[in-house]
Design an enzyme around this catalytic site. Sequence first.
Site, PDB file in Angstrom:
ATOM      1  CG  HIS A 144      63.185  53.445 127.365  1.00 49.17           C
ATOM      2  ND1 HIS A 144      63.357  52.072 127.429  1.00 49.17           N
ATOM      3  CD2 HIS A 144      64.438  53.977 127.323  1.00 49.17           C
ATOM      4  CE1 HIS A 144      64.665  51.803 127.422  1.00 49.17           C
ATOM      5  NE2 HIS A 144      65.344  52.937 127.353  1.00 49.17           N
ATOM      6  CG  HIS A 181      69.544  51.249 127.929  1.00 47.86           C
ATOM      7  ND1 HIS A 181      70.326  52.225 127.347  1.00 47.86           N
ATOM      8  CD2 HIS A 181      69.985  51.106 129.202  1.00 47.86           C
ATOM      9  CE1 HIS A 181      71.216  52.661 128.243  1.00 47.86           C
ATOM     10  NE2 HIS A 181      71.032  51.998 129.368  1.00 47.86           N
ATOM     11  CE1 TYR A 315      71.395  59.125 126.954  1.00 53.47           C
ATOM     12  CE2 TYR A 315      72.253  56.887 126.754  1.00 53.47           C
ATOM     13  CZ  TYR A 315      71.193  57.766 126.771  1.00 53.47           C
ATOM     14  OH  TYR A 315      69.916  57.288 126.575  1.00 53.47           O
TER      15      TYR A 315
HETATM   16 ZN   LIG Z   1      70.064  53.106 125.487  1.00 55.36          ZN
END
Ligand SMILES: [Zn+2]
Length: 396
Positions: A144, A181, A315
Site C-alpha cells: 500500500h 486487500h 493477522y
Molecule cells: Zn491484506
Amino acid sequence: MTASVGSLAIPAGRKACFVGSTRYRRRAYGANHPLAIPRVALTLDLIEAYGAITPVERLEARVAADFELEWFHDREYVAAIRRAEVLGRVKQTYRERYQLGTLENPFFDQMFTTPATATGASIQAAEQVIAGRIAFNPAGGMHHARPGRAQGFCYFNDPVLGIMRLRRAGWRVLYVDIDAHHCDGVEAAFRNDADTLTLSLHMDTDYAYPSHGGRLTDCGSAESGYATVNVPLPRALTDGEYLLVFESVWPRVLDRFRPDAIVLQAGTDMLAGDPLGKWRCTTQTFLAVAERIVESAPRHADGTPRLLVTGGGGYHPLLVARAWTGLWAALSGRAISTAIPDRGAEVLRRVGWDQDEEEAFTESLIHSRLDERVNGTIRDDVREIALRVLQHPLLR
Ligand SMILES: [Zn+2]
C-alpha cells in the site's frame, strides 16, 4: 523430484532462498496494532521444527540504501522516517504530511531500519532471482505504501522496489497479489509501464480496505498498455469460488502477457479466521494457488522458476506461520507432512494466541473441514466475475 522431510536434499530445479533477519524477532508497530504479532520469526521457527531449511538456503537481509528507496520514494519522505527513528517520535508536521505516527502507521522503535530491512530484502530477493534462485522474503509485501506517504501499515513499498530491480535487468514482470486487500500502491506505481502487469484478486473495495479502486474496469488504458488486471470479489468467498476465479484468469494472463519473471505477494488474509479478512478460504487453497504459480512460472535454463515471493497481510500469527511454512516447502521443493511435529506445536503454543476451538492450529498445517468449503455452491455473482474478467482488453 521432491525430497521428504529428513533427507533435506534440494531437488533439481528448486534452488530457493529464504531472506530473513534476526531483527524480526523484535516486536514492531507498538502495542495493539494488528501487526504487533510474531510472523516471520514464528514462520522460521516452524520451518526449523520441520527441519525444512538448510544453511545455504538462508540469507541475512540487508538494509536498503537511501538511493534504492529513492527509486520510488520521495527523498523528503525517506528522510522524515529516518528522522523519526533518530528523534524517537514523529514530528506533528510529518504526521499530517506523510501519515506517519498515526494509529494506522504508528511510530515504533526502529521504524526506519525495520521496514528498510524488509525492503532491502526484496531488492536482494530480486537479485537472487536474476542469479538463478527462487527467493522468499516473508517480511516484504508492503503493497500500500506511496512515494511520499505511508498507508495501510506500509512505510516503504518493497514489492515496487523488487519489481524495479527486475525491470533493470530488462525483464517483463508479472506481479500477482493474492493478499485479500487490493494492491493500490503497486498498481499505481506501474500504471504506465506496459512491461509490468499487476494482477490482484481482492475483497471488493465496496466493503473492504482500501476505500476505493481495484475495480474490474480499472485496467489501465490503450496508451499505457493495460498494465492492470483487477478481480474484486464478494464477502465470505469460499475455496471453490476462489479456485474458479483464479483458474479462469491465471492461464489467460500468462498466455497474453508472457512474463520473464513473476513476483508473488503472498499475504495470508484470505484465510478463514484471519482477524482482518472477510473470506472463508483454507490454507489448502492458499497452497494450491502458490503451487500453481510455481509450476507455471517462467524458468531459467536449468529449470529454476523465475519467481520472487514476498509475504504480505495476515493477522492471525498461527495461520500466517502455517501458511508460509507450507509455502516455503512448495518453493523449495519439499514434501512435508501436514501433521505438525511436536517441536513445531510447542513453538505455536508458546505464542499464547486465543485459539478457535474448532481449528486444530497446533496439530495440522492445514484447515480442517475442507470438504464443506470446497464443495459449497458457487454464487452466481462469482461466476459472473470469472467470466467478466476475461473481457479485459488484454485478455479477450
Ligand atoms: Zn491484506
